[in-house]
Design a protein around this motif. Structure first.
Motif, PDB file in Angstrom:
ATOM      1  N   LEU A  42       5.294   3.422  -9.127  1.00 22.76           N
ATOM      2  CA  LEU A  42       4.552   4.600  -8.718  1.00 22.76           C
ATOM      3  C   LEU A  42       3.091   4.219  -8.573  1.00 22.76           C
ATOM      4  CD1 LEU A  42       6.102   7.441 -10.940  1.00 22.76           C
ATOM      5  CD2 LEU A  42       6.642   6.841  -8.569  1.00 22.76           C
ATOM      6  N   GLY A  43       2.507   4.539  -7.421  1.00 25.81           N
ATOM      7  CA  GLY A  43       1.180   4.055  -7.082  1.00 25.81           C
ATOM      8  C   GLY A  43       1.307   2.825  -6.219  1.00 25.81           C
ATOM      9  N   THR A  44       0.197   2.408  -5.619  1.00 24.76           N
ATOM     10  CA  THR A  44       0.227   1.210  -4.795  1.00 24.76           C
ATOM     11  C   THR A  44       0.321  -0.033  -5.666  1.00 24.76           C
ATOM     12  OG1 THR A  44      -2.175   0.936  -4.760  1.00 24.76           O
ATOM     13  CG2 THR A  44      -1.212   2.388  -3.079  1.00 24.76           C
ATOM     14  N   SER A  45       0.568  -1.163  -5.032  1.00 25.37           N
ATOM     15  CA  SER A  45       0.654  -2.405  -5.797  1.00 25.37           C
ATOM     16  C   SER A  45      -0.665  -2.705  -6.502  1.00 25.37           C
ATOM     17  CB  SER A  45       1.027  -3.557  -4.861  1.00 25.37           C
ATOM     18  OG  SER A  45       1.178  -4.756  -5.578  1.00 25.37           O
ATOM     19  N   ALA A  46      -1.789  -2.450  -5.814  1.00 23.38           N
ATOM     20  CA  ALA A  46      -3.101  -2.738  -6.400  1.00 23.38           C
ATOM     21  C   ALA A  46      -3.557  -1.664  -7.370  1.00 23.38           C
ATOM     22  CB  ALA A  46      -4.136  -2.907  -5.289  1.00 23.38           C
ATOM     23  N   ASP A  47      -2.998  -0.457  -7.259  1.00 28.00           N
ATOM     24  CA  ASP A  47      -3.410   0.665  -8.099  1.00 28.00           C
ATOM     25  C   ASP A  47      -2.166   1.296  -8.733  1.00 28.00           C
ATOM     26  OD1 ASP A  47      -5.032   2.512  -9.340  1.00 28.00           O
ATOM     27  OD2 ASP A  47      -5.128   3.853  -7.601  1.00 28.00           O
ATOM     28  N   LEU A  48      -1.496   0.505  -9.548  1.00 27.09           N
ATOM     29  CA  LEU A  48      -0.243   0.934 -10.177  1.00 27.09           C
ATOM     30  C   LEU A  48      -0.501   2.042 -11.189  1.00 27.09           C
ATOM     31  CD1 LEU A  48       2.840   0.286 -10.615  1.00 27.09           C
ATOM     32  CD2 LEU A  48       2.078  -1.196 -12.483  1.00 27.09           C
ATOM     33  N   ASP A  88       0.798  -1.218   0.000  1.00 28.56           N
ATOM     34  CA  ASP A  88       0.000   0.000   0.000  1.00 28.56           C
ATOM     35  C   ASP A  88       0.836   1.276   0.000  1.00 28.56           C
ATOM     36  OD1 ASP A  88       0.989  -0.275   2.527  1.00 28.56           O
ATOM     37  OD2 ASP A  88      -0.925  -0.008   3.571  1.00 28.56           O
ATOM     38  N   SER A  89       2.147   1.166  -0.164  1.00 24.43           N
ATOM     39  CA  SER A  89       2.986   2.360  -0.254  1.00 24.43           C
ATOM     40  C   SER A  89       2.771   3.044  -1.598  1.00 24.43           C
ATOM     41  CB  SER A  89       4.457   2.001  -0.067  1.00 24.43           C
ATOM     42  OG  SER A  89       4.895   1.134  -1.092  1.00 24.43           O
ATOM     43  N   ALA A  90       2.862   4.366  -1.610  1.00 24.26           N
ATOM     44  CA  ALA A  90       2.608   5.133  -2.829  1.00 24.26           C
ATOM     45  C   ALA A  90       3.745   5.013  -3.831  1.00 24.26           C
ATOM     46  CB  ALA A  90       2.368   6.600  -2.491  1.00 24.26           C
ATOM     47  N   MET A  91       4.903   4.572  -3.385  1.00 25.53           N
ATOM     48  CA  MET A  91       6.036   4.341  -4.271  1.00 25.53           C
ATOM     49  C   MET A  91       6.889   3.230  -3.679  1.00 25.53           C
ATOM     50  SD  MET A  91       9.011   6.954  -5.688  1.00 25.53           S
ATOM     51  CE  MET A  91       9.997   6.923  -4.193  1.00 25.53           C
ATOM     52  N   ALA A  92       7.496   2.427  -4.517  1.00 24.51           N
ATOM     53  CA  ALA A  92       8.368   1.346  -4.050  1.00 24.51           C
ATOM     54  C   ALA A  92       9.534   1.206  -5.010  1.00 24.51           C
ATOM     55  CB  ALA A  92       7.598   0.035  -3.953  1.00 24.51           C
ATOM     56  N   THR A  93      10.731   1.034  -4.456  1.00 24.65           N
ATOM     57  CA  THR A  93      11.934   0.852  -5.267  1.00 24.65           C
ATOM     58  C   THR A  93      12.556  -0.493  -4.954  1.00 24.65           C
ATOM     59  OG1 THR A  93      12.379   3.220  -5.398  1.00 24.65           O
ATOM     60  CG2 THR A  93      14.225   1.727  -5.816  1.00 24.65           C
ATOM     61  N   TYR A  94      12.749  -1.279  -5.989  1.00 20.04           N
ATOM     62  CA  TYR A  94      13.401  -2.587  -5.888  1.00 20.04           C
ATOM     63  C   TYR A  94      14.803  -2.457  -6.481  1.00 20.04           C
ATOM     64  CZ  TYR A  94       8.937  -4.946  -4.923  1.00 20.04           C
ATOM     65  OH  TYR A  94       7.748  -5.370  -4.360  1.00 20.04           O
ATOM     66  N   ASP A  95      15.814  -2.682  -5.671  1.00 25.99           N
ATOM     67  CA  ASP A  95      17.190  -2.712  -6.158  1.00 25.99           C
ATOM     68  C   ASP A  95      18.047  -3.413  -5.110  1.00 25.99           C
ATOM     69  OD1 ASP A  95      17.452  -0.865  -4.137  1.00 25.99           O
ATOM     70  OD2 ASP A  95      18.034   0.807  -5.427  1.00 25.99           O
ATOM     71  N   GLY A  96      19.327  -3.430  -5.319  1.00 26.22           N
ATOM     72  CA  GLY A  96      20.271  -3.934  -4.339  1.00 26.22           C
ATOM     73  C   GLY A  96      21.347  -2.893  -4.131  1.00 26.22           C
ATOM     74  N   PRO A  97      21.806  -2.678  -2.912  1.00 25.00           N
ATOM     75  CA  PRO A  97      22.826  -1.663  -2.668  1.00 25.00           C
ATOM     76  C   PRO A  97      24.046  -1.856  -3.562  1.00 25.00           C
ATOM     77  CG  PRO A  97      21.965  -2.509  -0.596  1.00 25.00           C
ATOM     78  CD  PRO A  97      21.403  -3.375  -1.685  1.00 25.00           C
ATOM     79  N   GLY A  98      24.462  -0.763  -4.219  1.00 22.19           N
ATOM     80  CA  GLY A  98      25.641  -0.825  -5.067  1.00 22.19           C
ATOM     81  C   GLY A  98      25.426  -1.449  -6.418  1.00 22.19           C
ATOM     82  N   THR A  99      24.168  -1.678  -6.827  1.00 25.15           N
ATOM     83  CA  THR A  99      23.910  -2.306  -8.122  1.00 25.15           C
ATOM     84  C   THR A  99      23.355  -1.301  -9.118  1.00 25.15           C
ATOM     85  OG1 THR A  99      21.594  -2.932  -7.789  1.00 25.15           O
ATOM     86  CG2 THR A  99      23.279  -4.395  -6.868  1.00 25.15           C
ATOM     87  N   ARG A 100      23.292  -1.709 -10.367  1.00 30.79           N
ATOM     88  CA  ARG A 100      22.657  -0.920 -11.416  1.00 30.79           C
ATOM     89  C   ARG A 100      21.483  -1.697 -11.994  1.00 30.79           C
ATOM     90  NH1 ARG A 100      28.207   1.618 -14.086  1.00 30.79           N
ATOM     91  NH2 ARG A 100      28.853   2.677 -12.189  1.00 30.79           N
ATOM     92  N   ALA A 101      20.729  -2.296 -11.105  1.00 29.57           N
ATOM     93  CA  ALA A 101      19.472  -2.969 -11.446  1.00 29.57           C
ATOM     94  C   ALA A 101      18.394  -2.351 -10.573  1.00 29.57           C
ATOM     95  CB  ALA A 101      19.576  -4.465 -11.177  1.00 29.57           C
ATOM     96  N   ARG A 102      17.344  -1.846 -11.193  1.00 31.12           N
ATOM     97  CA  ARG A 102      16.327  -1.143 -10.395  1.00 31.12           C
ATOM     98  C   ARG A 102      14.975  -1.192 -11.090  1.00 31.12           C
ATOM     99  NH1 ARG A 102      17.290   4.715  -7.741  1.00 31.12           N
ATOM    100  NH2 ARG A 102      18.563   3.329  -6.454  1.00 31.12           N
TER     101      ARG A 102
END
Length: 324
Positions: free
Chosen positions: A124-130, A106-120
């Motif tokens: 924007l929007g919740t998971s159910a309301d992308l 339910d967060s309004a924004m989410a970032t998936y990555d790993g520290p020190g990586t160039r994969a991201r």
């Protein structure tokens, strides 16, 4: 071989290579120091994954990109397969670091990555309301379809945005799947491939172990329709949509992995849908110490031509029917 030595072999291309060569060949590893291999298999812990899949109609261009995070276990997985001119290039790493922050649905924004990586990937929007999802990758990939882990020697970058058009309902808690459109650019070895087309996306959060039990998952689509089917010994779900209308798949079965696979589903209204998928590219992904079997397919579902993917995890545990 110890876990630490095994990880060093796969992730660092040999201790003698040194960090200078490593940084030049694989930006994903450029800032990540050697560390003990995390143990997440069978663990009950919060985890979250996000994924996007695109295929051209002729299956000669494609992107399959996934990031999975285990914040409490300090582990991030990155899987990427790109197809250009009919050739696959792949990167897999199950042992990148992870921050302790959680991406809540339910967060309004989410970032998936790993520290020190160039994969991201950034939602924007919740998971159910992308509203949209941007994605990027830069690193060295392996040519071919084998189960290779760690950096390859072919420079690959991916950058783009996914916009959702419709969400597929089903009864698996914590998982949201949808169809939409992407605009992206894939670069392989200095050559660029622009993309603007239909794609699929999903996000899933859970506390139970991942990839503990076997399953076969079919995800096929075209511009107007979509079919999802999961076959497993202890669970199953699916969804069949044509335009704005759709029905839940109540039962689904598929024959064992083969170049041509037939499957069938019974919908909520009792009607039966049959399909056939022809393998175009079959590939492998290392997951834990086992192999995930993936296949890019073309075929027909209920008389409609579609493209998509069929994934098989632990097929030796599956009771595939001889026919459907």
């Amino acid at each position: 071989m110890t876990d630490t030595a095994s990880h060093s072999r796969r992730g660092l291309i040999g201790a003698a290579a040194g960090l200078g060569v490593l940084a030049a060949t694989d930006p994903l590893r450029a800032l990540a120091a050697p560390r003990k291999r995390p143990d997440v298999y069978g663990k009950t812990s919060w985890s979250e994954s996000i994924m996007m899949v695109y295929l051209s109609e002729d299956l000669r261009t494609g992107i399959s990109y996934r990031i999975c995070r285990f914040p409490d276990l300090d582990d991030t997985w990155v899987w990427l397969q790109v197809i250009v001119d009919g050739q696959m290039y792949a990167y897999t790493d199950q042992y990148l670091p992870c921050t302790t922050a959680r991406n809540l649905p339910d967060s309004a924004m989410a970032t998936y990555d790993g520290p020190g990586t160039r994969a991201r990937m950034t939602r924007l929007g919740t998971s159910a309301d992308l509203r949209s999802m941007s994605f990027s990758f830069q690193g060295g990939c392996h040519p071919g379809t084998g189960a290779k882990e760690g950096p390859g020697q072919v420079p690959v970058s991916v950058e783009g945005v996914f916009w959702p058009s419709r969400t597929h309902p089903h009864d698996q808690t914590g998982r949201v799947e949808r169809t939409g459109r992407i605009e992206a650019t894939v670069r392989v070895g200095g050559k660029s491939y622009p993309i603007a087309d239909i794609a699929k996306q999903h996000e899933q959060t859970q506390t139970g172990p991942r990839f503990l039990k076997g399953f076969s998952y079919c995800n096929m689509w075209n511009a107007e329709s979509s079919f999802l089917g999961l076959f497993a010994s202890d669970r199953g779900y699916g969804d069949y949509e044509i335009g704005a209308s759709g029905q839940e798949v109540k039962t689904y079965a598929i024959v064992k992995p083969a170049p041509i696979r037939r499957f069938a589903a019974v919908l909520a209204d009792g009607s039966r849908v049959e399909g056939v998928a022809h393998a175009a590219i079959s590939y492998q992904i290392p997951v834990y110490d086992q192999i995930w079997l993936g296949t890019m397919v073309s075929g027909v579902v209920d008389g409609r031509k579609m493209i998509g993917t069929i994934n098989d995890w632990r097929p030796q545990d599956q009771a595939y029917p001889a026919s459907v």
